[in-house]
Design a protein around this motif. Structure first.
Motif, PDB file in Angstrom:
ATOM      1  N   SER A  60       0.844  -1.197   0.000  1.00 45.95           N
ATOM      2  CA  SER A  60       0.000   0.000   0.000  1.00 45.95           C
ATOM      3  C   SER A  60       0.873   1.238   0.000  1.00 45.95           C
ATOM      4  N   SER A  61       1.854   1.249   0.897  1.00 48.06           N
ATOM      5  CA  SER A  61       2.784   2.378   0.964  1.00 48.06           C
ATOM      6  C   SER A  61       4.036   1.963   1.717  1.00 48.06           C
ATOM      7  N   THR A  62       5.121   2.666   1.421  1.00 47.99           N
ATOM      8  CA  THR A  62       6.375   2.438   2.138  1.00 47.99           C
ATOM      9  C   THR A  62       7.046   3.779   2.388  1.00 47.99           C
ATOM     10  N   ASP A  63       7.778   3.831   3.470  1.00 50.31           N
ATOM     11  CA  ASP A  63       8.595   5.000   3.781  1.00 50.31           C
ATOM     12  C   ASP A  63       9.938   4.460   4.244  1.00 50.31           C
ATOM     13  N   THR A  64      10.917   4.476   3.344  1.00 45.12           N
ATOM     14  CA  THR A  64      12.208   3.870   3.647  1.00 45.12           C
ATOM     15  C   THR A  64      12.975   4.637   4.711  1.00 45.12           C
ATOM     16  N   THR A  65      12.755   5.945   4.820  1.00 37.14           N
ATOM     17  CA  THR A  65      13.478   6.698   5.853  1.00 37.14           C
ATOM     18  C   THR A  65      12.998   6.327   7.246  1.00 37.14           C
ATOM     19  N   LEU A  66      11.707   6.039   7.376  1.00 36.15           N
ATOM     20  CA  LEU A  66      11.183   5.602   8.676  1.00 36.15           C
ATOM     21  C   LEU A  66      11.270   4.093   8.854  1.00 36.15           C
ATOM     22  N   GLY A  67      11.403   3.359   7.755  1.00 34.76           N
ATOM     23  CA  GLY A  67      11.424   1.907   7.822  1.00 34.76           C
ATOM     24  C   GLY A  67      10.017   1.329   7.964  1.00 34.76           C
ATOM     25  N   LEU A  68       9.044   2.010   7.376  1.00 32.29           N
ATOM     26  CA  LEU A  68       7.649   1.624   7.513  1.00 32.29           C
ATOM     27  C   LEU A  68       7.126   1.006   6.219  1.00 32.29           C
ATOM     28  N   ILE A  69       6.466  -0.146   6.347  1.00 30.00           N
ATOM     29  CA  ILE A  69       5.879  -0.838   5.204  1.00 30.00           C
ATOM     30  C   ILE A  69       4.416  -1.116   5.539  1.00 30.00           C
ATOM     31  N   SER A  70       3.509  -0.804   4.613  1.00 25.83           N
ATOM     32  CA  SER A  70       2.092  -1.125   4.762  1.00 25.83           C
ATOM     33  C   SER A  70       1.673  -1.956   3.561  1.00 25.83           C
ATOM     34  N   ALA A  71       0.992  -3.063   3.831  1.00 24.57           N
ATOM     35  CA  ALA A  71       0.552  -3.950   2.762  1.00 24.57           C
ATOM     36  C   ALA A  71      -0.817  -4.526   3.127  1.00 24.57           C
ATOM     37  N   SER A  72      -1.519  -4.996   2.110  1.00 24.99           N
ATOM     38  CA  SER A  72      -2.829  -5.611   2.364  1.00 24.99           C
ATOM     39  C   SER A  72      -3.095  -6.702   1.336  1.00 24.99           C
ATOM     40  N   ARG A  73      -4.018  -7.570   1.685  1.00 27.83           N
ATOM     41  CA  ARG A  73      -4.515  -8.576   0.743  1.00 27.83           C
ATOM     42  C   ARG A  73      -5.980  -8.813   1.074  1.00 27.83           C
ATOM     43  N   GLU A  74      -6.711  -9.232   0.077  1.00 30.55           N
ATOM     44  CA  GLU A  74      -8.124  -9.502   0.311  1.00 30.55           C
ATOM     45  C   GLU A  74      -8.500 -10.819  -0.330  1.00 30.55           C
ATOM     46  N   ARG A  75      -9.503 -11.441   0.269  1.00 26.55           N
ATOM     47  CA  ARG A  75      -9.989 -12.708  -0.266  1.00 26.55           C
ATOM     48  C   ARG A  75     -11.506 -12.732  -0.149  1.00 26.55           C
ATOM     49  N   ALA A  76     -12.132 -13.430  -1.082  1.00 27.52           N
ATOM     50  CA  ALA A  76     -13.586 -13.568  -1.059  1.00 27.52           C
ATOM     51  C   ALA A  76     -13.979 -14.544   0.045  1.00 27.52           C
ATOM     52  N   LEU A  77     -15.066 -14.259   0.717  1.00 30.81           N
ATOM     53  CA  LEU A  77     -15.571 -15.128   1.784  1.00 30.81           C
ATOM     54  C   LEU A  77     -16.754 -15.921   1.248  1.00 30.81           C
ATOM     55  N   GLN A  78     -16.522 -17.155   0.903  1.00 23.78           N
ATOM     56  CA  GLN A  78     -17.588 -18.016   0.398  1.00 23.78           C
ATOM     57  C   GLN A  78     -18.473 -18.451   1.562  1.00 23.78           C
ATOM     58  N   GLY A  79     -19.764 -18.237   1.445  1.00 22.60           N
ATOM     59  CA  GLY A  79     -20.700 -18.682   2.473  1.00 22.60           C
ATOM     60  C   GLY A  79     -20.604 -17.909   3.771  1.00 22.60           C
ATOM     61  N   TYR A  80     -20.081 -16.705   3.723  1.00 19.66           N
ATOM     62  CA  TYR A  80     -19.961 -15.888   4.938  1.00 19.66           C
ATOM     63  C   TYR A  80     -21.343 -15.558   5.464  1.00 19.66           C
ATOM     64  N   TYR A  81     -21.599 -15.878   6.696  1.00 20.04           N
ATOM     65  CA  TYR A  81     -22.886 -15.578   7.317  1.00 20.04           C
ATOM     66  C   TYR A  81     -22.765 -14.304   8.124  1.00 20.04           C
ATOM     67  N   ASP A  82     -23.609 -13.367   7.837  1.00 21.80           N
ATOM     68  CA  ASP A  82     -23.628 -12.111   8.560  1.00 21.80           C
ATOM     69  C   ASP A  82     -24.738 -12.170   9.601  1.00 21.80           C
ATOM     70  N   PRO A  83     -24.402 -12.173  10.892  1.00 20.11           N
ATOM     71  CA  PRO A  83     -25.433 -12.296  11.920  1.00 20.11           C
ATOM     72  C   PRO A  83     -26.414 -11.130  11.948  1.00 20.11           C
ATOM     73  N   TYR A  84     -26.067 -10.000  11.348  1.00 15.73           N
ATOM     74  CA  TYR A  84     -26.947  -8.831  11.362  1.00 15.73           C
ATOM     75  C   TYR A  84     -27.786  -8.724  10.091  1.00 15.73           C
ATOM     76  N   ASP A  85     -27.576  -9.632   9.150  1.00 14.15           N
ATOM     77  CA  ASP A  85     -28.226  -9.512   7.855  1.00 14.15           C
ATOM     78  C   ASP A  85     -29.745  -9.587   7.955  1.00 14.15           C
ATOM     79  N   ASN A  86     -30.261 -10.464   8.773  1.00 12.47           N
ATOM     80  CA  ASN A  86     -31.699 -10.637   8.885  1.00 12.47           C
ATOM     81  C   ASN A  86     -32.196 -10.165  10.244  1.00 12.47           C
ATOM     82  N   ALA A  87     -31.492  -9.230  10.861  1.00 10.03           N
ATOM     83  CA  ALA A  87     -31.806  -8.801  12.215  1.00 10.03           C
ATOM     84  C   ALA A  87     -33.173  -8.148  12.331  1.00 10.03           C
TER      85      ALA A  87
END
Length: 186
Positions: A60-87
């Protein structure tokens, strides 16, 4: 004696009800001890980036002077049940123009539609987004990780700190396998 207006009295009463937090916000649960480990490797920043990319993260971003690295990844959630969906009893995530309302007045019946968009989320997948931040210095590496889950319409449903020992130990093992052993001259 002067009279105090009622609005001022109410304001003073409510001000007395204000509660001050007893502590500053913290990561819950606290990061594991394995998420802070010593390193003396040259090129630790580049090696850390290589390990994250190998694990499927996107920088996502890096700052070599501070030594900071930010990264991300995402994945699909098959069959994810949302407890608030039918609240509230209306459909498993069906949204028409953002909401649907029915009403009955004194001598008539009305129907109303509100919001923006039609059928938001139809055909979309719930996703999990994992974010990792590394602070790399000459002497140590500190790892911070969190996970957020979004439902099929993009609403945030869960969020928690995931700086656990399992992830951090796997990162440390991969990091150490990539670092060449330093040899001292005889």
């Amino acid at each position: 004696m002067k009279s105090i207006p009622i609005s001022l009295t109410c304001l003073l009463t409510l001000a007395g009800c204000q509660a001050v937090p007893d502590r500053l916000p913290q990561a819950e649960p606290a990061p594991a001890a394995a998420c802070y480990f010593p390193t003396s490797a040259e090129g630790a920043l580049k090696t850390s980036v290589d390990v994250l990319i190998e694990e499927g993260f996107t920088l996502s971003s890096t700052d070599t002077t501070l030594g900071l690295i930010s990264a991300s990844r995402e994945r699909a959630l098959q069959g994810y049940y949302d407890p608030y969906d039918n609240a509230y009893g209306y459909g498993r995530g069906m949204r028409v123009f953002g909401g649907l309302g029915f009403g009955r007045g004194g001598s008539g019946v009305g129907i109303g539609l509100g919001g923006i968009g039609f059928g938001g989320g139809v055909g979309q997948q719930p996703v999990e987004v994992e974010r990792v931040s590394l602070l790399v210095s000459d002497a140590h590496i500190r790892i911070s990780r969190d996970i957020r889950r979004f439902d099929h319409v993009g609403d945030l449903r869960e969020s928690y700190s995931a700086s656990n020992a399992d992830f951090c130990q796997r990162f440390q093992t991969s990091f150490e396998q990539r670092v060449p052993a330093t040899r001292t001259p005889l």
